[in-house]
Motif scaffolding. Structure first.
Motif, PDB file in Angstrom:
ATOM      1  N   LYS A  41      -0.364 -28.137  28.921  1.00 46.43           N
ATOM      2  CA  LYS A  41       0.370 -28.542  30.130  1.00 46.43           C
ATOM      3  C   LYS A  41       1.868 -28.631  29.827  1.00 46.43           C
ATOM      4  O   LYS A  41       2.697 -28.186  30.626  1.00 46.43           O
ATOM      5  CB  LYS A  41      -0.158 -29.886  30.632  1.00 46.43           C
ATOM      6  N   ALA A  42       2.201 -29.193  28.686  1.00 45.98           N
ATOM      7  CA  ALA A  42       3.611 -29.315  28.305  1.00 45.98           C
ATOM      8  C   ALA A  42       4.267 -27.944  28.190  1.00 45.98           C
ATOM      9  O   ALA A  42       5.402 -27.748  28.647  1.00 45.98           O
ATOM     10  CB  ALA A  42       3.734 -30.091  26.992  1.00 45.98           C
ATOM     11  N   LEU A  43       3.569 -27.000  27.583  1.00 44.11           N
ATOM     12  CA  LEU A  43       4.131 -25.656  27.445  1.00 44.11           C
ATOM     13  C   LEU A  43       4.386 -25.011  28.795  1.00 44.11           C
ATOM     14  O   LEU A  43       5.388 -24.308  28.969  1.00 44.11           O
ATOM     15  CB  LEU A  43       3.196 -24.775  26.607  1.00 44.11           C
ATOM     16  N   ILE A  73      -3.244 -28.092  10.941  1.00 52.19           N
ATOM     17  CA  ILE A  73      -2.949 -27.553  12.276  1.00 52.19           C
ATOM     18  C   ILE A  73      -1.845 -28.367  12.936  1.00 52.19           C
ATOM     19  O   ILE A  73      -0.940 -27.812  13.555  1.00 52.19           O
ATOM     20  CB  ILE A  73      -4.226 -27.518  13.141  1.00 52.19           C
ATOM     21  N   GLY A  74      -1.915 -29.678  12.811  1.00 49.83           N
ATOM     22  CA  GLY A  74      -0.867 -30.538  13.372  1.00 49.83           C
ATOM     23  C   GLY A  74       0.499 -30.196  12.811  1.00 49.83           C
ATOM     24  O   GLY A  74       1.492 -30.140  13.548  1.00 49.83           O
ATOM     25  N   ARG A  75       0.563 -29.962  11.503  1.00 49.72           N
ATOM     26  CA  ARG A  75       1.836 -29.601  10.873  1.00 49.72           C
ATOM     27  C   ARG A  75       2.363 -28.292  11.456  1.00 49.72           C
ATOM     28  O   ARG A  75       3.550 -28.173  11.774  1.00 49.72           O
ATOM     29  CB  ARG A  75       1.652 -29.480   9.358  1.00 49.72           C
ATOM     30  N   PHE A  76       1.463 -27.305  11.645  1.00 44.52           N
ATOM     31  CA  PHE A  76       1.888 -26.024  12.198  1.00 44.52           C
ATOM     32  C   PHE A  76       2.337 -26.160  13.658  1.00 44.52           C
ATOM     33  O   PHE A  76       3.306 -25.515  14.072  1.00 44.52           O
ATOM     34  CB  PHE A  76       0.768 -24.992  12.079  1.00 44.52           C
ATOM     35  N   ALA A  81       6.728 -26.240  17.487  1.00 44.54           N
ATOM     36  CA  ALA A  81       7.425 -26.925  18.585  1.00 44.54           C
ATOM     37  C   ALA A  81       8.901 -27.119  18.254  1.00 44.54           C
ATOM     38  O   ALA A  81       9.766 -26.948  19.122  1.00 44.54           O
ATOM     39  CB  ALA A  81       6.749 -28.254  18.891  1.00 44.54           C
ATOM     40  N   LYS A  82       9.188 -27.469  17.014  1.00 47.28           N
ATOM     41  CA  LYS A  82      10.592 -27.608  16.597  1.00 47.28           C
ATOM     42  C   LYS A  82      11.332 -26.290  16.766  1.00 47.28           C
ATOM     43  O   LYS A  82      12.523 -26.277  17.102  1.00 47.28           O
ATOM     44  CB  LYS A  82      10.678 -28.061  15.136  1.00 47.28           C
ATOM     45  N   ASN A  83      10.624 -25.182  16.536  1.00 49.57           N
ATOM     46  CA  ASN A  83      11.215 -23.851  16.676  1.00 49.57           C
ATOM     47  C   ASN A  83      11.125 -23.298  18.094  1.00 49.57           C
ATOM     48  O   ASN A  83      11.515 -22.152  18.331  1.00 49.57           O
ATOM     49  CB  ASN A  83      10.540 -22.878  15.699  1.00 49.57           C
ATOM     50  N   ARG A  84      10.566 -24.093  18.998  1.00 52.78           N
ATOM     51  CA  ARG A  84      10.418 -23.699  20.404  1.00 52.78           C
ATOM     52  C   ARG A  84       9.696 -22.350  20.518  1.00 52.78           C
ATOM     53  O   ARG A  84      10.142 -21.444  21.227  1.00 52.78           O
ATOM     54  CB  ARG A  84      11.759 -23.685  21.129  1.00 52.78           C
ATOM     55  N   ASN A  85       8.558 -22.261  19.818  1.00 52.56           N
ATOM     56  CA  ASN A  85       7.799 -21.019  19.754  1.00 52.56           C
ATOM     57  C   ASN A  85       6.451 -21.215  20.459  1.00 52.56           C
ATOM     58  O   ASN A  85       5.467 -21.605  19.832  1.00 52.56           O
ATOM     59  CB  ASN A  85       7.599 -20.630  18.284  1.00 52.56           C
ATOM     60  N   PRO A  86       6.401 -20.939  21.768  1.00 53.44           N
ATOM     61  CA  PRO A  86       5.169 -21.206  22.513  1.00 53.44           C
ATOM     62  C   PRO A  86       3.980 -20.364  22.055  1.00 53.44           C
ATOM     63  O   PRO A  86       2.846 -20.842  22.077  1.00 53.44           O
ATOM     64  CB  PRO A  86       5.537 -20.891  23.964  1.00 53.44           C
ATOM     65  N   GLU A  87       4.213 -19.120  21.628  1.00 49.33           N
ATOM     66  CA  GLU A  87       3.108 -18.285  21.170  1.00 49.33           C
ATOM     67  C   GLU A  87       2.450 -18.888  19.926  1.00 49.33           C
ATOM     68  O   GLU A  87       1.228 -18.911  19.804  1.00 49.33           O
ATOM     69  CB  GLU A  87       3.584 -16.849  20.874  1.00 49.33           C
ATOM     70  N   ARG A  90       0.473 -22.018  20.900  1.00 54.48           N
ATOM     71  CA  ARG A  90      -0.811 -21.641  21.518  1.00 54.48           C
ATOM     72  C   ARG A  90      -1.807 -21.132  20.471  1.00 54.48           C
ATOM     73  O   ARG A  90      -3.002 -21.417  20.547  1.00 54.48           O
ATOM     74  CB  ARG A  90      -0.591 -20.594  22.605  1.00 54.48           C
ATOM     75  N   LYS A  91      -1.313 -20.376  19.513  1.00 58.54           N
ATOM     76  CA  LYS A  91      -2.176 -19.880  18.432  1.00 58.54           C
ATOM     77  C   LYS A  91      -2.830 -21.060  17.712  1.00 58.54           C
ATOM     78  O   LYS A  91      -4.048 -21.064  17.499  1.00 58.54           O
ATOM     79  CB  LYS A  91      -1.359 -19.057  17.443  1.00 58.54           C
ATOM     80  N   TRP A  92      -2.054 -22.068  17.350  1.00 62.45           N
ATOM     81  CA  TRP A  92      -2.591 -23.201  16.597  1.00 62.45           C
ATOM     82  C   TRP A  92      -3.427 -24.109  17.472  1.00 62.45           C
ATOM     83  O   TRP A  92      -4.392 -24.710  16.988  1.00 62.45           O
ATOM     84  CB  TRP A  92      -1.484 -23.944  15.860  1.00 62.45           C
TER      85      TRP A  92
END
Length: 108
Positions: A41-43, A73-76, A81-87, A90-92
């Protein structure tokens, strides 16, 4: 590495958990399902802070409950999220859903 590459998608994953945590495990795993929904939802709202916070929380709590892959997985998720990488997020999130849908808890 989350899983061996030759592990089948529908194969169960065994997690060995301290019997003293038995009362908490169902709630812990249910909360990860809620995290998945919150992150997706956030994404949709271009919100990267929520996945960062939830990823950080999983990174901190997964291993404490006996679920080392959730920590990874949480770390990834946090890093993506820090890198603003939605793909990547979603993968993780998909990896998290796959893991929690296949995990079988064995209490010791």
């Amino acid at each position: 590495m989350i899983e061996d590459s030759d592990t089948e998608q529908d194969e169960m994953i065994i997690a060995r958990v301290d019997v003293e945590l038995k009362e908490l495990i169902a709630g812990f795993l249910e909360n990860r399902h809620k995290d998945i929904q919150s992150i997706l939802k956030a994404l949709d709202q271009d919100d990267y802070e929520t996945p960062r916070i939830l990823g950080h929380s999983m990174k901190g709590s997964g291993a404490g409950y006996g679920f080392d892959p959730i920590t990874d997985i949480g770390r990834f998720i946090e890093e993506a999220a820090k890198n603003r990488n939605p793909e990547e997020i979603r993968k993780w999130v998909g990896e998290l859903l796959n893991y929690i849908s296949r995990v079988k808890v064995v209490y010791e």
